[in-house]
Structure formats: structure tokens, C-alpha cells
Design a protein around this motif. Sequence first.
Motif, PDB file in Angstrom:
ATOM      1  N   MET A   1      43.283  45.948  -7.524  1.00  0.00           N
ATOM      2  CA  MET A   1      42.389  46.379  -6.471  1.00  0.00           C
ATOM      3  C   MET A   1      41.595  45.159  -6.025  1.00  0.00           C
ATOM      4  SD  MET A   1      39.573  49.390  -6.773  1.00  0.00           S
ATOM      5  CE  MET A   1      37.910  48.878  -6.476  1.00  0.00           C
ATOM      6  N   ILE A   2      41.613  44.880  -4.728  1.00  0.00           N
ATOM      7  CA  ILE A   2      40.937  43.709  -4.174  1.00  0.00           C
ATOM      8  C   ILE A   2      39.854  44.190  -3.215  1.00  0.00           C
ATOM      9  CG2 ILE A   2      41.207  41.578  -2.859  1.00  0.00           C
ATOM     10  CD1 ILE A   2      44.252  41.778  -3.718  1.00  0.00           C
ATOM     11  N   ILE A   3      38.623  43.755  -3.473  1.00  0.00           N
ATOM     12  CA  ILE A   3      37.486  44.130  -2.631  1.00  0.00           C
ATOM     13  C   ILE A   3      36.743  42.866  -2.218  1.00  0.00           C
ATOM     14  CG2 ILE A   3      37.241  46.460  -3.553  1.00  0.00           C
ATOM     15  CD1 ILE A   3      35.052  45.420  -5.425  1.00  0.00           C
ATOM     16  N   GLY A   4      35.887  42.990  -1.212  1.00  0.00           N
ATOM     17  CA  GLY A   4      35.089  41.861  -0.777  1.00  0.00           C
ATOM     18  C   GLY A   4      34.644  42.042   0.659  1.00  0.00           C
ATOM     19  N   ASN A   5      33.853  41.105   1.120  1.00  0.00           N
ATOM     20  CA  ASN A   5      33.289  41.145   2.458  1.00  0.00           C
ATOM     21  C   ASN A   5      34.386  41.052   3.509  1.00  0.00           C
ATOM     22  OD1 ASN A   5      31.446  41.088   4.573  1.00  0.00           O
ATOM     23  ND2 ASN A   5      30.404  39.245   3.889  1.00  0.00           N
ATOM     24  N   GLY A   6      34.093  41.559   4.698  1.00  0.00           N
ATOM     25  CA  GLY A   6      34.999  41.371   5.824  1.00  0.00           C
ATOM     26  C   GLY A   6      35.168  39.882   6.073  1.00  0.00           C
ATOM     27  N   GLY A   7      36.373  39.459   6.380  1.00  0.00           N
ATOM     28  CA  GLY A   7      36.630  38.054   6.663  1.00  0.00           C
ATOM     29  C   GLY A   7      36.827  37.179   5.442  1.00  0.00           C
ATOM     30  N   ALA A   8      36.743  37.767   4.244  1.00  0.00           N
ATOM     31  CA  ALA A   8      36.909  36.977   3.021  1.00  0.00           C
ATOM     32  C   ALA A   8      38.376  36.621   2.772  1.00  0.00           C
ATOM     33  CB  ALA A   8      36.344  37.725   1.813  1.00  0.00           C
ATOM     34  N   GLY A   9      39.281  37.365   3.368  1.00  0.00           N
ATOM     35  CA  GLY A   9      40.698  37.087   3.164  1.00  0.00           C
ATOM     36  C   GLY A   9      41.360  38.008   2.158  1.00  0.00           C
ATOM     37  N   LYS A  10      40.845  39.225   2.035  1.00  0.00           N
ATOM     38  CA  LYS A  10      41.409  40.189   1.079  1.00  0.00           C
ATOM     39  C   LYS A  10      42.885  40.451   1.340  1.00  0.00           C
ATOM     40  CE  LYS A  10      38.413  43.347   2.200  1.00  0.00           C
ATOM     41  NZ  LYS A  10      37.568  42.580   3.131  1.00  0.00           N
ATOM     42  N   SER A  11      43.239  40.677   2.591  1.00  0.00           N
ATOM     43  CA  SER A  11      44.628  41.011   2.921  1.00  0.00           C
ATOM     44  C   SER A  11      45.565  39.832   2.697  1.00  0.00           C
ATOM     45  CB  SER A  11      44.727  41.490   4.372  1.00  0.00           C
ATOM     46  OG  SER A  11      43.991  42.684   4.520  1.00  0.00           O
ATOM     47  N   THR A  12      45.127  38.646   3.058  1.00  0.00           N
ATOM     48  CA  THR A  12      45.935  37.445   2.829  1.00  0.00           C
ATOM     49  C   THR A  12      46.142  37.243   1.334  1.00  0.00           C
ATOM     50  OG1 THR A  12      45.091  36.431   4.851  1.00  0.00           O
ATOM     51  CG2 THR A  12      46.052  34.947   3.206  1.00  0.00           C
ATOM     52  N   PHE A  13      45.072  37.377   0.569  1.00  0.00           N
ATOM     53  CA  PHE A  13      45.168  37.244  -0.886  1.00  0.00           C
ATOM     54  C   PHE A  13      46.088  38.316  -1.466  1.00  0.00           C
ATOM     55  CE2 PHE A  13      43.388  38.268  -5.153  1.00  0.00           C
ATOM     56  CZ  PHE A  13      43.794  37.106  -5.801  1.00  0.00           C
ATOM     57  N   ALA A  14      45.969  39.545  -0.966  1.00  0.00           N
ATOM     58  CA  ALA A  14      46.807  40.646  -1.451  1.00  0.00           C
ATOM     59  C   ALA A  14      48.288  40.346  -1.213  1.00  0.00           C
ATOM     60  CB  ALA A  14      46.412  41.960  -0.774  1.00  0.00           C
ATOM     61  N   ARG A  15      48.615  39.810  -0.032  1.00  0.00           N
ATOM     62  CA  ARG A  15      50.012  39.464   0.257  1.00  0.00           C
ATOM     63  C   ARG A  15      50.513  38.396  -0.709  1.00  0.00           C
ATOM     64  NH1 ARG A  15      48.354  40.365   5.530  1.00  0.00           N
ATOM     65  NH2 ARG A  15      47.837  38.184   5.913  1.00  0.00           N
ATOM     66  N   LYS A  16      49.708  37.368  -0.951  1.00  0.00           N
ATOM     67  CA  LYS A  16      50.100  36.300  -1.876  1.00  0.00           C
ATOM     68  C   LYS A  16      50.261  36.845  -3.296  1.00  0.00           C
ATOM     69  CE  LYS A  16      47.910  32.479   0.608  1.00  0.00           C
ATOM     70  NZ  LYS A  16      46.840  31.461   0.545  1.00  0.00           N
ATOM     71  N   LEU A  17      49.335  37.686  -3.706  1.00  0.00           N
ATOM     72  CA  LEU A  17      49.385  38.280  -5.032  1.00  0.00           C
ATOM     73  C   LEU A  17      50.608  39.183  -5.174  1.00  0.00           C
ATOM     74  CD1 LEU A  17      47.751  38.405  -7.681  1.00  0.00           C
ATOM     75  CD2 LEU A  17      46.539  40.375  -6.723  1.00  0.00           C
ATOM     76  N   GLY A  18      50.872  39.977  -4.145  1.00  0.00           N
ATOM     77  CA  GLY A  18      52.038  40.853  -4.159  1.00  0.00           C
ATOM     78  C   GLY A  18      53.327  40.064  -4.293  1.00  0.00           C
ATOM     79  N   LYS A  19      53.400  38.945  -3.595  1.00  0.00           N
ATOM     80  CA  LYS A  19      54.592  38.095  -3.689  1.00  0.00           C
ATOM     81  C   LYS A  19      54.713  37.483  -5.083  1.00  0.00           C
ATOM     82  CE  LYS A  19      56.948  34.283  -1.435  1.00  0.00           C
ATOM     83  NZ  LYS A  19      56.894  33.233  -0.433  1.00  0.00           N
TER      84      LYS A  19
END
Length: 170
Positions: A1-19
Motif C-alpha cells: 500500500m503506497i500513500i503520500g501527498n499529491g504530486g509525490a509520485g505514488k503512481s510512478t513508484f507503484a509502477r516501478k515496484l510492481g515491475k
Amino acid sequence: MIIGNGGAGKSTFARKLGKALAKKVYHLDALYWKPGWETTEKDEWKVLLTEIMAKDSWIMDGNYGSTIEMRASAADTIIFLDYSTARCLYGIFKRRIMYHGKSRPDMNEGCEEKLDWTFIKWVAKYKRKKAPGIIAFLDEMKTSGKKVYHFTNPRNTEHFINETLIKGGS
């Protein structure tokens, strides 16, 4: 589970982590917002999240405070991207420019990127207003046996993926 402020890059990090982990990533914004920025009803939202959490493994990025406790209970690992306000404001403005007139990859089709003062103020106040409560919540999660990672800058986050996951096999 990845949380954080808007603009922190949660989705980008999630994609990298998923890969790196070969796991399916669920972007909560794409699930919550229907085309035309229509919201998902509360009951439907909880059913959808429950179905995802019932799977053997998953990565979810997004805040959605009304379901944070149920998602945290189901997660084995919680990652908090707690970056500076300036970094997050930069992130939302950059995203607005990059995806002007179109939907970003972690968003549902028909939800063109937008930026309004309400969201800008929310991002600007997040570190002061929201982060302390999240940190306290994460401290509770640690005592219940959850793995909790609290990253305060993108270098730590990149190091986590590159060194810990890819090279370390954790």
C-alpha cells in the motif's frame, strides 16, 4: 500500500515496484473516478477494494482516507512517500503540463488532467495537516506487525527499489 501527498509520485513508484516484484498494481484514482470525473458510490467503492484485497498479492497507490484503515489491515507493507511540500507542488504542476488535455496513465479514461485551487491548497497543507496523523497511524501499524517504510525524499525511494528489491531480492 503506497500513500503520500499529491504530486509525490505514488503512481510512478507503484509502477516501478510492481515491475520489480512482478505484482499487479491498482491505481485508486483510476478505480474511484469514472469518466467525466464522476465518483464511485461508497458501497461500490468498498466492495471493489475488498475484492482486490482478497487477491493473493497486490500493490495499491492512493490515499482515500475513508478506506485507509481497511487497506492497511489487509496490506503486509505500507509505504509512505512523505516528501517536501515544494517537491509535491512541483509534481502536481509538472503533471498538469505533461497531461494537458488528456488522462494520465494512472487515471480513468475521460478524466482529463486538471488542477484547481482546492487541490493546490490541499497539497500545500498536507505536510502540516495530514502527515502527522499518518505518521501516528503508521506507528500503530508497526506494532501490529506491518512492514512500514517512511521515505522523505525520492533518493531513498529509488534506493529502496534498486538496492533492496532488485539486488537484495527482498
